[in-house]
Write a protein that holds these residues in place. Structure first.
Motif, short mmCIF file in Angstrom:
data_model
loop_
_atom_site.label_atom_id
_atom_site.label_comp_id
_atom_site.label_asym_id
_atom_site.label_seq_id
_atom_site.Cartn_x
_atom_site.Cartn_y
_atom_site.Cartn_z
N LEU A 45 -5.43 -32.78 11.23
CA LEU A 45 -4.86 -32.19 12.43
C LEU A 45 -4.79 -30.67 12.31
O LEU A 45 -5.04 -29.95 13.29
N ALA A 46 -4.47 -30.16 11.13
CA ALA A 46 -4.43 -28.72 10.92
C ALA A 46 -5.81 -28.09 11.14
O ALA A 46 -5.93 -27.02 11.75
N ALA A 47 -6.86 -28.76 10.66
CA ALA A 47 -8.21 -28.25 10.86
C ALA A 47 -8.60 -28.23 12.33
O ALA A 47 -9.22 -27.28 12.82
N LEU A 48 -8.24 -29.26 13.07
CA LEU A 48 -8.54 -29.32 14.49
C LEU A 48 -7.72 -28.29 15.27
O LEU A 48 -8.22 -27.66 16.22
N LEU A 49 -6.47 -28.10 14.87
CA LEU A 49 -5.61 -27.12 15.54
C LEU A 49 -6.10 -25.70 15.31
O LEU A 49 -5.87 -24.81 16.14
N GLN A 50 -6.79 -25.48 14.21
CA GLN A 50 -7.27 -24.14 13.90
C GLN A 50 -8.29 -23.67 14.93
O GLN A 50 -8.37 -22.48 15.23
N ARG A 51 -9.04 -24.61 15.50
CA ARG A 51 -10.07 -24.24 16.47
C ARG A 51 -10.04 -25.19 17.66
O ARG A 51 -10.92 -26.04 17.82
N PRO A 52 -9.01 -25.08 18.53
CA PRO A 52 -8.92 -25.98 19.69
C PRO A 52 -10.16 -25.90 20.56
O PRO A 52 -10.64 -24.81 20.87
#
Length: 230
Positions: free
Chosen positions: A155-162
């Motif tokens: 989730l952190a990786a996905l949140l980094q680049r919405p």
């Protein structure tokens, strides 16, 4: 903010480091990829500026190594202006690409833009999440999520680049970098459990999108955005 510069031309490196420090950044310079990997084991960096044509480890390969198990924005530097190389750099997850010769002031401006875009601790209004990177906690619609280590990493990786589509390979490198025996199907399994936890909070929303044959992204949603601003 601490910037890692990996550049094998000392003259260029001195100019870039001076420009970064003049603009208020802390900057560390390495001449080789191996030196950068050694330094990254002991120092925290907020962004890396990598020369593509390093003498020992290519900039693209170095990017993959530096990102194993961590989120790290990357800007590539290159003496080449080939379209295919620029596309490759962006496809492996590069956040920007600067061709030599370049203006040091422009590079510093690009660093600031990428850092603003990647700032972990700011609420992600488009998705209704708030990410506390230092505490490794993510709140969704004002509820703290109970996540496993790998669910948090995903989730952190996905949140980094919405909005950006991250391939299974990219997610494996960023989240499972220290678990070499894992397969890309592991990503699918953890996405499934992560989705279930998000549905427990908001049954009406599904912010994670599957892109068949490509990977996953975290998409904006008007309902979720409204919740984030309440």
């Amino acid at each position: 903010m601490h910037i890692l510069l990996v550049e094998d031309e000392p003259t260029i490196a001195d100019i870039v480091v001076h420009a970064l420090r003049t603009d208020g950044f802390e900057a560390s310079h390495c001449l080789t990829g191996r030196d950068a990997l050694a330094l990254a084991r002991t120092e925290h960096f907020d962004l890396a500026v990598l020369d593509v044509g390093l003498p020992d480890i290519g900039g693209f390969a170095l990017c993959r190594e530096l990102r194993r198990g961590r989120d790290l924005p990357v800007i590539f530097l290159t003496a080449h202006n080939a379209e295919a190389e620029r596309i490759l750099g962006l496809e492996i997850g590069g956040d920007d690409y600067v061709t030599k010769p370049f203006s040091p002031r422009e590079l510093v401006a690009r660093v600031r833009v990428v850092l603003r875009r990647m700032h972990h601790d700011a609420p992600t209004a488009a998705t209704g999440f708030v990410h506390d990177a230092e505490g490794k906690r993510i709140t969704y619609r004002r509820r703290l999520l109970d996540l496993t280590r790998y669910e948090y990493g995903l989730l952190a990786a996905l949140l980094q680049r919405p909005g950006a589509v991250l391939s299974r390979t990219q997610l494996m490198d960023r989240v499972w970098g220290d678990a070499m025996d894992s397969s890309d199907r592991t990503v699918d399994t953890h996405i499934k459990t992560l989705r279930a936890k998000l549905r427990d909070v908001a049954p009406d929303a599904d912010p994670i999108r599957t892109h068949r044959g490509l990977g996953y992204s975290l998409e904006a949603d008007a309902t979720i955005a409204g919740t984030a601003h309440e």
